[in-house]
Scaffold this motif. Structure first.
Motif, PDB file in Angstrom:
ATOM      1  N   THR A 187      49.145   0.418 -19.257  1.00 18.64           N
ATOM      2  CA  THR A 187      49.723  -0.048 -20.513  1.00 18.64           C
ATOM      3  C   THR A 187      50.246   1.142 -21.328  1.00 18.64           C
ATOM      4  O   THR A 187      51.339   1.092 -21.895  1.00 18.64           O
ATOM      5  N   ASP A 243      53.980  -6.230 -18.803  1.00 20.76           N
ATOM      6  CA  ASP A 243      52.674  -5.655 -18.480  1.00 20.76           C
ATOM      7  C   ASP A 243      51.812  -6.691 -17.753  1.00 20.76           C
ATOM      8  O   ASP A 243      51.797  -7.859 -18.142  1.00 20.76           O
ATOM      9  N   ASP A 244      51.107  -6.236 -16.737  1.00 23.57           N
ATOM     10  CA  ASP A 244      50.169  -7.084 -15.995  1.00 23.57           C
ATOM     11  C   ASP A 244      50.829  -8.273 -15.321  1.00 23.57           C
ATOM     12  O   ASP A 244      50.425  -9.425 -15.539  1.00 23.57           O
ATOM     13  N   ARG A 342      39.531   4.509 -19.978  1.00 24.93           N
ATOM     14  CA  ARG A 342      39.123   3.825 -21.204  1.00 24.93           C
ATOM     15  C   ARG A 342      37.632   4.069 -21.461  1.00 24.93           C
ATOM     16  O   ARG A 342      37.221   4.339 -22.589  1.00 24.93           O
TER      17      ARG A 342
END
Ligand code: ADP
Ligand code: MG
Length: 475
Positions: A187, A243-244, A342
């Motif tokens: 992302t 995205d995704d 993350r």
């Protein structure tokens, strides 16, 4: 004191500055110039159309409050776009605004009469028929290339992204498909591409959207009977970032509409950027014709970052947040959180928070506690491959040497240690350990484990090996 455009704007800025993040203030307000005050209308000059859209989308409320404080209830804001852009001969797709006589258009809370000097300054992000849905680039400027640190794990994807941003639609990376596991930066990179394009080509229409939201919009358009408007809207975008896309799996209607949009954009030299948690070959329930399109351009993988890259990511984060942390702690965190950036960032943030809320010093022990919580959640087991790698590195030999048939004593010992740790740290059976460490049988592994046990109680040097390796392998 005389009230001028400058003085009114300065007061507004004082107010705004106190109410938003310093970085946002710097980015979005410092570049603005106050140019004219007539009655209760203040004209401000912004550097680009994108800038204006961004302000409208994100800061219209605070602008209104600030301006009303200064100029009363009738306050109006007029944007003047500095750059004289020619927007090509794009078809208008909102209601037509007569070119000589610009009408005031109600935009959320603040009236924004369009200035004569700024042709084309109408809000293009209204899907015809889907009224009141204002679409803007949806880009997050804090995800940029500068703070996306490069390492072996992401070099291809990052550089392909930069190439695309330099020449959207003009490289063979079209579509650019970025794939990789969770928390590895898909992302972030997708936004960075869009942000950079907007920076270099402010006149281009860039749209970032998640496949999920795209699907939702499509379903809504079908319900409201304006599927064609939906398609039309997407077809006029210059850079479409989705995205995704794995989210589209099994959703044949959305795939179908995306197929048409994709073809149109691609044929017209527009750029498409996609992200996915899987490589195209592993995507399930995506139509073949769409999958084959995904493979037209470049599929670039984001892999798990190596230790050095993890350290740089952490240091960069600390630097940007203005926090200092001892090197050994940064390294400790980087060493133990390996599979997800993350989580890496999460651990460091918890660490900073813990230490500042509880006024604790940031120590290795605190770091251990926090890292443990993160690692526990991900429940990881060291692999036999990893153990072999660590043991070979320790004895400065290749894994193939460790696995070889040689009977040289130090190599035999290394092999036995690898077997011993594989037994200790994994759930693998003796037979499976044997087959993975140089094709040995289960009896050899059993013998190795006994030998290591014996030697570590009788041989001081050997005990040191076991201790060192335990440290290296312990989670
Ligand atoms: P994904 O979409 O692949 O799940 P994200 O793009 O949301 O992952 O990334 C997760 C977090 O990790 C974000 O905060 C992002 O900024 C950060 N991150 C990932 N890769 C890098 C990198 N190479 N440099 C700096 N930050 C990164
Ligand atoms: Mg993501």
């Amino acid at each position: 004191m005389e009230v001028t455009a400058q003085s009114v704007w300065d007061n507004c800025l004082d107010f705004i500055k106190d109410n938003i993040q310093p970085q946002a203030f710097k980015t979005w307000f410092e570049p603005i110039k106050a140019v004219k005050l007539s009655g209760s209308a203040l004209s401000i000059q912004v550097p680009s159309k994108f800038f204006y859209e961004w302000l409208e989308e994100h800061y219209v409320k605070i602008l209104k409050v600030a301006l009303t404080k200064e100029l009363g209830e009738d306050a109006k804001l007029v944007y003047v776009i500095k750059m004289e852009n020619t927007y090509g001969n794009r078809q208008p797709f909102t209601e037509k605004i007569p070119s000589s006589n610009r009408t005031a258009v109600k935009s959320q809370d603040v009236d924004v009469p369009f200035d004569n000097k700024s042709p084309e300054l109408k809000n293009p992000f209204i899907i015809p028929g889907i009224r009141n849905v204002k679409i803007e680039s949806q880009l997050n400027p804090s995800y940029n290339f500068e703070n996306f640190l490069e390492g072996d794990s992401n070099r291809l994807a990052r550089n392909a992204g930069i190439a695309v941003a330099n020449k959207p639609g003009g490289t063979s990376f079209n579509p650019l498909l970025i794939f990789g596991g969770v928390g590895l930066g898909k992302t972030h990179l997708a936004h960075a591409i869009g942000v950079d394009i907007k920076d270099k080509y402010p006149e281009k229409t860039v749209l970032y959207i998640s496949a999920e939201k795209f699907t939702q919009q499509y379903i809504d358009s079908v319900k409201k009977n304006n599927r064609n408007d939906f398609i039309h809207f997407y077809q006029i975008i210059d850079v479409l970032i989705i995205d995704d896309v794995q989210f589209l799996s099994g959703k044949t209607g959305t795939q179908d509409v995306f197929f048409h949009i994709f073809n149109h954009l691609h044929q017209n030299g527009k750029q498409v950027v996609l992200t996915s948690d899987k490589a195209p070959v592993d995507m399930q329930d995506i139509e073949q014709r769409l999958l084959s399109r995904f493979k037209w351009g470049l599929s670039a993988e984001l892999q798990t970052p190596d230790f050095e890259t993890r350290v740089s990511i952490l240091k960069n984060k600390l630097y940007r947040d203005g926090v200092e942390m001892p090197e050994e702690i940064v390294e400790y965190v980087a060493k133990h959180i390996k599979t997800n950036v993350r989580e890496l960032e999460g651990a460091i943030i918890s660490l900073i928070a813990q230490s500042s809320f509880n006024k604790k010093e940031i120590t290795i022990n605190l770091a251990k506690d926090i890292v443990e919580k993160f690692v526990k959640n991900t429940k990881r087991e060291v692999s036999i491959d990893y153990i072999q790698k660590v043991v070979s590195d320790y004895f400065q030999m290749d894994v193939s040497t460790l696995q070889s048939k040689t009977r040289k004593r130090h190599i035999v010992q290394a092999r036995q240690l690898a077997m011993f740790f594989a037994k200790k740290y994994t759930k693998a059976s003796l037979a499976s350990i044997g087959s993975q460490i140089g094709q040995r049988d289960h009896a050899t592994v059993l013998h190795a484990c006994k030998t290591v046990d014996n030697l570590s109680s009788t041989d001081k040097q050997f005990r040191k090996y076991v201790e060192d390796l335990s440290k290296k392998l312990s989670l």
